[in-house]
Enzyme design. Structure first.
Site, PDB file in Angstrom:
ATOM      1  CE  LYS A 185      -7.589   5.127  26.437  1.00 37.72           C
ATOM      2  NZ  LYS A 185      -8.513   4.609  27.467  1.00 37.72           N
ATOM      3  CE1 TYR A 188     -13.277  11.521  31.730  1.00 37.96           C
ATOM      4  CE2 TYR A 188     -11.668   9.836  30.628  1.00 37.96           C
ATOM      5  CZ  TYR A 188     -12.212  10.349  31.779  1.00 37.96           C
ATOM      6  OH  TYR A 188     -11.889   9.740  32.781  1.00 37.96           O
ATOM      7  CG  ASP A 213      -6.033  13.434  25.322  1.00 40.15           C
ATOM      8  OD1 ASP A 213      -5.360  12.451  25.286  1.00 40.15           O
ATOM      9  OD2 ASP A 213      -7.174  13.545  26.453  1.00 40.15           O
TER      10      ASP A 213
HETATM   11  C1  LIG Z   1      -8.499  11.086  25.113  1.00 36.84           C
HETATM   12  C2  LIG Z   1      -8.119  10.393  26.719  1.00 36.84           C
HETATM   13  N1  LIG Z   1      -7.649  11.316  27.492  1.00 36.84           N
HETATM   14  C3  LIG Z   1      -7.609  10.876  28.703  1.00 36.84           C
HETATM   15  C4  LIG Z   1      -7.903   9.682  29.090  1.00 36.84           C
HETATM   16  C5  LIG Z   1      -7.784   9.156  30.585  1.00 36.84           C
HETATM   17  O1  LIG Z   1      -6.758   8.222  30.653  1.00 36.84           O
HETATM   18  P1  LIG Z   1      -6.721   7.210  31.987  1.00 36.84           P
HETATM   19  O2  LIG Z   1      -7.876   6.672  31.658  1.00 36.84           O
HETATM   20  O3  LIG Z   1      -5.590   6.528  31.617  1.00 36.84           O
HETATM   21  O4  LIG Z   1      -6.494   7.834  32.866  1.00 36.84           O
HETATM   22  C6  LIG Z   1      -8.559   8.801  28.484  1.00 36.84           C
HETATM   23  C7  LIG Z   1      -9.312   7.584  28.656  1.00 36.84           C
HETATM   24  O5  LIG Z   1     -10.006   6.884  28.154  1.00 36.84           O
HETATM   25  C8  LIG Z   1      -8.781   9.230  27.067  1.00 36.84           C
HETATM   26  O6  LIG Z   1      -9.314   8.453  26.160  1.00 36.84           O
END
Ligand SMILES: Cc1ncc(COP(=O)(O)O)c(C=O)c1O
Length: 473
Positions: free
Chosen positions: A313, A190, A285
């Protein structure tokens, strides 16, 4: 490298055949505020959620599904989401007064514990000067320097307001830099909810079993190619059939959005090599793994330096934040230094910067990641032992403060393996654990998180609760 519940033939795979050498204390403590004999069929005895249910019923008429993020819904575990009142350290309290040991940690940011006193004090000081300047502030420099000195791939950074924004920005940048448009992502990973990433996505998309979302134009995902995680030959095939067209590979170096799935030992290295050979960029990511697996993130932990990295985060310490960064020559394409446009009204705001700075300061202290590794290992091993003892197929793993377990024998190397998990059993386990005062993410397909505030007592209580619940489901 930290210990993990080792898989068959793969150091960080997920299985249960190998036990950790660490031994657990034999005493099992009790004494929860929320206490009852677990009966999953006949739940709620002295554990009541009346206020929560009323509040959530009202919320359903005010917000879609009653929540502001689908992962908070309880669709895959049954029942209604619990409305929380407050958090502190490793614990949360709902509006009915029930207390929980929390392994969600606000989905990752709360790595030093919720509502940390020093973070709150620093925020109060910063707030005296205002909450947003819409102009440069010194705190941006401080956090940027901390991020750059910690994360191997980052020579320059751009702060944004969420992980989604970071991933949107980094993709545009990779396309701008390479002059190519195609992207490889992995099934069950994700990268936020932007259009090009909503293809075989993890997290809420996986939990709710959603197909690609309506409203995403075909053109937006046309250039997104997918491969199973940990499958190098699938990636090689994609490079061979799209020669000179791939801008980048993006991945969660340790998947957290289809449960906890670590890379096979040679996987990240092979992906790195393939991007180099084909003139594509490698994007880690690290919105979830950044500052969680180690201070320098997954890239430091595994010794693989990508071209670009996204963060979120933890670097906001519980306030909305995201970031992307990488080599200077790439980052200097970002406006206003270069032509690639990306902007944000509240980006780099003093409150988010302050919470991030305080959180990273704490994480940098000696022994933090060793502590996370120790308690998380005890937790995962304890749950797996409890599962085995009570006759369940179960496997799991962890690195530092990130963990997961599946109700299947394993090993779990990708999303298809994860889907073999008995999700109905997970739902029964989940509800039983709630009644015992333990709050996991309400989905089999989400990683769990520990924090520096989790005590040995928390861990032992959780294991004792798991033993009890697993013997009844
Ligand atoms: C690996 C990863 N990338 C991107 C995101 C998206 O982040 P946000 O929820 O702050 O938009 C998340 C959210 O859990 C994530 O775990």
């Amino acid at each position: 490298m930290a210990a993990s519940i080792s898989g068959v033939g793969v150091g960080l795979g997920l299985s249960c055949s190998t036990k950790l050498s660490k031994t657990l204390p034999s005493s099992r403590s009790s004494g929860f505020r929320v206490k009852m004999t677990v009966s999953v069929e006949d739940k709620k005895k002295n554990y009541t959620l009346q206020k929560s249910e009323e509040a959530f019923d009202a919320a359903k008429n005010l917000m879609p599904g009653g929540v502001n993020s689908p992962v908070r819904a309880f669709k895959s575990v049954g029942g209604q989401p619990i409305v929380m009142d407050s958090v502190k350290g490793s614990h949360m309290w709902d509006i009915d007064g029930n207390e929980y040991i929390d392994y969600v940690g606000s989905w990752g940011p709360a790595i030093i514990g919720h509502a940390d006193d020093e973070v709150l004090a620093a925020l109060a000081e910063t707030m005296k000067k205002g909450t947003s300047f819409g102009a440069p502030c010194l705190l941006e420099n401080v956090l940027a320097e901390m991020v750059i000195s910690a994360v191997p791939s980052i020579e320059m950074v751009r702060f944004v307001n969420s992980g989604t924004e970071a991933c949107m920005g980094v993709l545009r940048l990779a396309r701008a830099f390479t002059g190519r448009e195609k992207l490889i992502k992995f099934e069950g990973c994700y990268h936020g909810h932007a259009d090009p990433f909503l293809v075989k996505a993890g997290s809420g998309v996986a939990t709710l079993g959603l197909p690609d979302s309506p409203g995403v134009p075909r053109a937006a995902t046309f250039e997104t190619l997918t491969a199973p995680f940990n499958d190098i030959s699938a990636v090689e095939n994609l490079f061979n059939s799209n020669k000179g067209e791939l801008a980048a590979i993006i991945l969660e170096p340790v998947v957290g959005n289809s449960g906890f799935i670590p890379p096979k030992p040679d996987f990240l290295e092979a992906i790195h090599r393939l991007t180099k050979e084909n003139g594509a960029l490698l994007i880690f990511d690290e919105v979830m793994t950044g500052f969680r697996l180690s201070y320098g993130g997954a890239q430091e932990y595994f010794g693989i330096t990508p071209d670009l990295t996204t963060l979120g985060k933890i670097i906001g310490g519980g306030l909305p934040v995201g970031a992307y960064g990488g080599r200077k020559e790439i980052m200097e394409m970002v406006a206003p230094a270069g032509p690639m446009y990306q902007a944000g009204t509240l980006s780099g705001n003093p409150l988010a910067m302050t919470a991030g700075i305080q959180t990273l300061k704490r994480l940098k202290e000696p022994g933090t990641y060793e502590y996370l590794d120790k308690i998380t290992g005890e937790l995962v091993q304890g749950i797996i032992d409890a599962g085995k003892k009570t006759g369940h197929a179960i496997c799991g793993g962890y690195i530092s403060g990130m963990f997961g377990f599946f109700f299947t024998e394993g090993p779990v190397y990708n999303f298809d393996d994860a889907k073999k998990s008995d999700t109905a059993k997970f739902a029964r386990f989940y509800r039983g654990m709630l009644e015992e005062g333990v709050y996991f993410a309400p989905s089999q397909f989400e990683a769990g998180f520990t924090s520096l505030a989790h005590s040995s007592e928390d861990i032992q209580k959780t294991i004792a609760a798991a033993e009890k619940v697993l013997s009844m489901i």
